[in-house]
Design a protein around this motif. Sequence first.
Motif, PDB file in Angstrom:
ATOM      1  N   TYR A  22       0.834  -1.196   0.000  1.00 38.15           N
ATOM      2  CA  TYR A  22       0.000   0.000   0.000  1.00 38.15           C
ATOM      3  C   TYR A  22       0.870   1.248   0.000  1.00 38.15           C
ATOM      4  O   TYR A  22       1.782   1.361   0.815  1.00 38.15           O
ATOM      5  CB  TYR A  22      -0.913   0.020   1.231  1.00 38.15           C
ATOM      6  CG  TYR A  22      -2.020  -0.998   1.118  1.00 38.15           C
ATOM      7  CD1 TYR A  22      -3.170  -0.699   0.398  1.00 38.15           C
ATOM      8  CD2 TYR A  22      -1.898  -2.255   1.680  1.00 38.15           C
ATOM      9  CE1 TYR A  22      -4.167  -1.638   0.259  1.00 38.15           C
ATOM     10  CE2 TYR A  22      -2.899  -3.196   1.547  1.00 38.15           C
ATOM     11  CZ  TYR A  22      -4.024  -2.883   0.839  1.00 38.15           C
ATOM     12  OH  TYR A  22      -5.017  -3.812   0.694  1.00 38.15           O
ATOM     13  N   GLY A  25       1.142   3.157   3.296  1.00 42.65           N
ATOM     14  CA  GLY A  25       0.930   2.005   4.144  1.00 42.65           C
ATOM     15  C   GLY A  25       0.504   2.264   5.576  1.00 42.65           C
ATOM     16  O   GLY A  25       0.581   1.390   6.419  1.00 42.65           O
ATOM     17  N   PHE A  30      -5.573   2.291   3.968  1.00 46.47           N
ATOM     18  CA  PHE A  30      -6.305   1.134   3.453  1.00 46.47           C
ATOM     19  C   PHE A  30      -7.442   0.796   4.409  1.00 46.47           C
ATOM     20  O   PHE A  30      -7.460   1.223   5.553  1.00 46.47           O
ATOM     21  CB  PHE A  30      -5.383  -0.067   3.245  1.00 46.47           C
ATOM     22  CG  PHE A  30      -4.621  -0.502   4.462  1.00 46.47           C
ATOM     23  CD1 PHE A  30      -5.148  -1.437   5.332  1.00 46.47           C
ATOM     24  CD2 PHE A  30      -3.367   0.020   4.735  1.00 46.47           C
ATOM     25  CE1 PHE A  30      -4.450  -1.844   6.453  1.00 46.47           C
ATOM     26  CE2 PHE A  30      -2.658  -0.381   5.857  1.00 46.47           C
ATOM     27  CZ  PHE A  30      -3.202  -1.315   6.716  1.00 46.47           C
ATOM     28  N   ILE A  35      -8.610  -3.969   1.129  1.00 47.05           N
ATOM     29  CA  ILE A  35      -7.959  -5.264   1.333  1.00 47.05           C
ATOM     30  C   ILE A  35      -8.639  -6.323   0.473  1.00 47.05           C
ATOM     31  O   ILE A  35      -7.982  -7.112  -0.206  1.00 47.05           O
ATOM     32  CB  ILE A  35      -7.988  -5.660   2.823  1.00 47.05           C
ATOM     33  CG1 ILE A  35      -7.087  -4.726   3.625  1.00 47.05           C
ATOM     34  CG2 ILE A  35      -7.584  -7.119   3.011  1.00 47.05           C
ATOM     35  CD1 ILE A  35      -7.273  -4.839   5.120  1.00 47.05           C
ATOM     36  N   TYR A  45      -0.172 -11.474  -1.280  1.00 50.07           N
ATOM     37  CA  TYR A  45       0.412 -10.822  -0.110  1.00 50.07           C
ATOM     38  C   TYR A  45       0.169  -9.319  -0.180  1.00 50.07           C
ATOM     39  O   TYR A  45       0.297  -8.716  -1.238  1.00 50.07           O
ATOM     40  CB  TYR A  45       1.921 -11.083  -0.036  1.00 50.07           C
ATOM     41  CG  TYR A  45       2.256 -12.554  -0.067  1.00 50.07           C
ATOM     42  CD1 TYR A  45       2.143 -13.338   1.075  1.00 50.07           C
ATOM     43  CD2 TYR A  45       2.662 -13.152  -1.255  1.00 50.07           C
ATOM     44  CE1 TYR A  45       2.438 -14.687   1.040  1.00 50.07           C
ATOM     45  CE2 TYR A  45       2.954 -14.511  -1.297  1.00 50.07           C
ATOM     46  CZ  TYR A  45       2.842 -15.269  -0.148  1.00 50.07           C
ATOM     47  OH  TYR A  45       3.123 -16.599  -0.186  1.00 50.07           O
ATOM     48  N   GLN A  46      -0.160  -8.739   0.965  1.00 43.65           N
ATOM     49  CA  GLN A  46      -0.365  -7.303   1.067  1.00 43.65           C
ATOM     50  C   GLN A  46       0.493  -6.778   2.207  1.00 43.65           C
ATOM     51  O   GLN A  46       0.540  -7.372   3.275  1.00 43.65           O
ATOM     52  CB  GLN A  46      -1.838  -6.999   1.344  1.00 43.65           C
ATOM     53  CG  GLN A  46      -2.759  -7.496   0.235  1.00 43.65           C
ATOM     54  CD  GLN A  46      -4.206  -7.203   0.539  1.00 43.65           C
ATOM     55  OE1 GLN A  46      -4.539  -6.108   1.004  1.00 43.65           O
ATOM     56  NE2 GLN A  46      -5.068  -8.154   0.264  1.00 43.65           N
ATOM     57  N   TYR A  47       1.146  -5.647   1.973  1.00 46.31           N
ATOM     58  CA  TYR A  47       2.072  -5.082   2.951  1.00 46.31           C
ATOM     59  C   TYR A  47       1.665  -3.672   3.342  1.00 46.31           C
ATOM     60  O   TYR A  47       1.232  -2.888   2.508  1.00 46.31           O
ATOM     61  CB  TYR A  47       3.495  -5.037   2.385  1.00 46.31           C
ATOM     62  CG  TYR A  47       4.019  -6.383   2.006  1.00 46.31           C
ATOM     63  CD1 TYR A  47       4.679  -7.175   2.937  1.00 46.31           C
ATOM     64  CD2 TYR A  47       3.850  -6.882   0.720  1.00 46.31           C
ATOM     65  CE1 TYR A  47       5.164  -8.426   2.590  1.00 46.31           C
ATOM     66  CE2 TYR A  47       4.326  -8.135   0.371  1.00 46.31           C
ATOM     67  CZ  TYR A  47       4.987  -8.895   1.309  1.00 46.31           C
ATOM     68  OH  TYR A  47       5.453 -10.134   0.972  1.00 46.31           O
ATOM     69  N   SER A  48       1.854  -3.376   4.615  1.00 44.18           N
ATOM     70  CA  SER A  48       1.637  -2.031   5.122  1.00 44.18           C
ATOM     71  C   SER A  48       2.986  -1.462   5.536  1.00 44.18           C
ATOM     72  O   SER A  48       4.006  -2.110   5.382  1.00 44.18           O
ATOM     73  CB  SER A  48       0.708  -2.086   6.341  1.00 44.18           C
ATOM     74  OG  SER A  48       1.389  -2.646   7.452  1.00 44.18           O
ATOM     75  N   GLN A  57      -0.647 -10.459  12.718  1.00 48.11           N
ATOM     76  CA  GLN A  57      -1.299  -9.870  11.553  1.00 48.11           C
ATOM     77  C   GLN A  57      -2.643  -9.286  11.936  1.00 48.11           C
ATOM     78  O   GLN A  57      -3.365  -9.842  12.743  1.00 48.11           O
ATOM     79  CB  GLN A  57      -1.513 -10.914  10.470  1.00 48.11           C
ATOM     80  CG  GLN A  57      -0.246 -11.369   9.813  1.00 48.11           C
ATOM     81  CD  GLN A  57      -0.535 -12.305   8.675  1.00 48.11           C
ATOM     82  OE1 GLN A  57      -1.549 -12.200   8.015  1.00 48.11           O
ATOM     83  NE2 GLN A  57       0.363 -13.237   8.452  1.00 48.11           N
ATOM     84  N   GLN A  59      -6.052  -7.775   9.901  1.00 46.42           N
ATOM     85  CA  GLN A  59      -6.768  -7.576   8.648  1.00 46.42           C
ATOM     86  C   GLN A  59      -6.071  -8.220   7.460  1.00 46.42           C
ATOM     87  O   GLN A  59      -6.243  -7.797   6.335  1.00 46.42           O
ATOM     88  CB  GLN A  59      -6.966  -6.086   8.364  1.00 46.42           C
ATOM     89  CG  GLN A  59      -7.714  -5.343   9.441  1.00 46.42           C
ATOM     90  CD  GLN A  59      -7.864  -3.877   9.091  1.00 46.42           C
ATOM     91  OE1 GLN A  59      -7.557  -3.436   7.997  1.00 46.42           O
ATOM     92  NE2 GLN A  59      -8.357  -3.101  10.026  1.00 46.42           N
ATOM     93  N   ILE A  61      -3.013  -8.113   6.598  1.00 47.08           N
ATOM     94  CA  ILE A  61      -1.924  -7.291   6.086  1.00 47.08           C
ATOM     95  C   ILE A  61      -0.624  -7.717   6.761  1.00 47.08           C
ATOM     96  O   ILE A  61      -0.562  -7.852   7.971  1.00 47.08           O
ATOM     97  CB  ILE A  61      -2.167  -5.796   6.389  1.00 47.08           C
ATOM     98  CG1 ILE A  61      -3.484  -5.337   5.777  1.00 47.08           C
ATOM     99  CG2 ILE A  61      -1.014  -4.945   5.902  1.00 47.08           C
ATOM    100  CD1 ILE A  61      -3.532  -5.379   4.281  1.00 47.08           C
TER     101      ILE A  61
END
Length: 91
Positions: A22, A25, A30, A35, A45-48, A57, A59, A61
């Motif tokens: 994001y 982030g 977000f 998401i 995979y999603q990164y903040s 973890q 949500q 993320i």
Amino acid sequence: EVVDDKQRIESMLGITLSHFAYPFGRKQDFSAKTIELVKEAGYTYQYSAITGFAGIQKQGILPRTLVEKDQQIRLLRRWIDGAYDVVELLK
């Protein structure tokens, strides 16, 4: 935008993207809806930019831990060893 950009980049590079970071982030950058949209776009995979380790973890993320150039090794070691986990769990 997420879907179009993913398709464009994959087409240009000839690879499949599975990681999404994001922009900025922060928590306000977000939401549960974004998401889900990123998942639907095909990212695994999603990164903040929220600090933490993958074992904690929120949500779906993945957090990242910033290691500064001049960071004291003893403080980083404490962080890695879990000395600050209780602080994260209290949030």
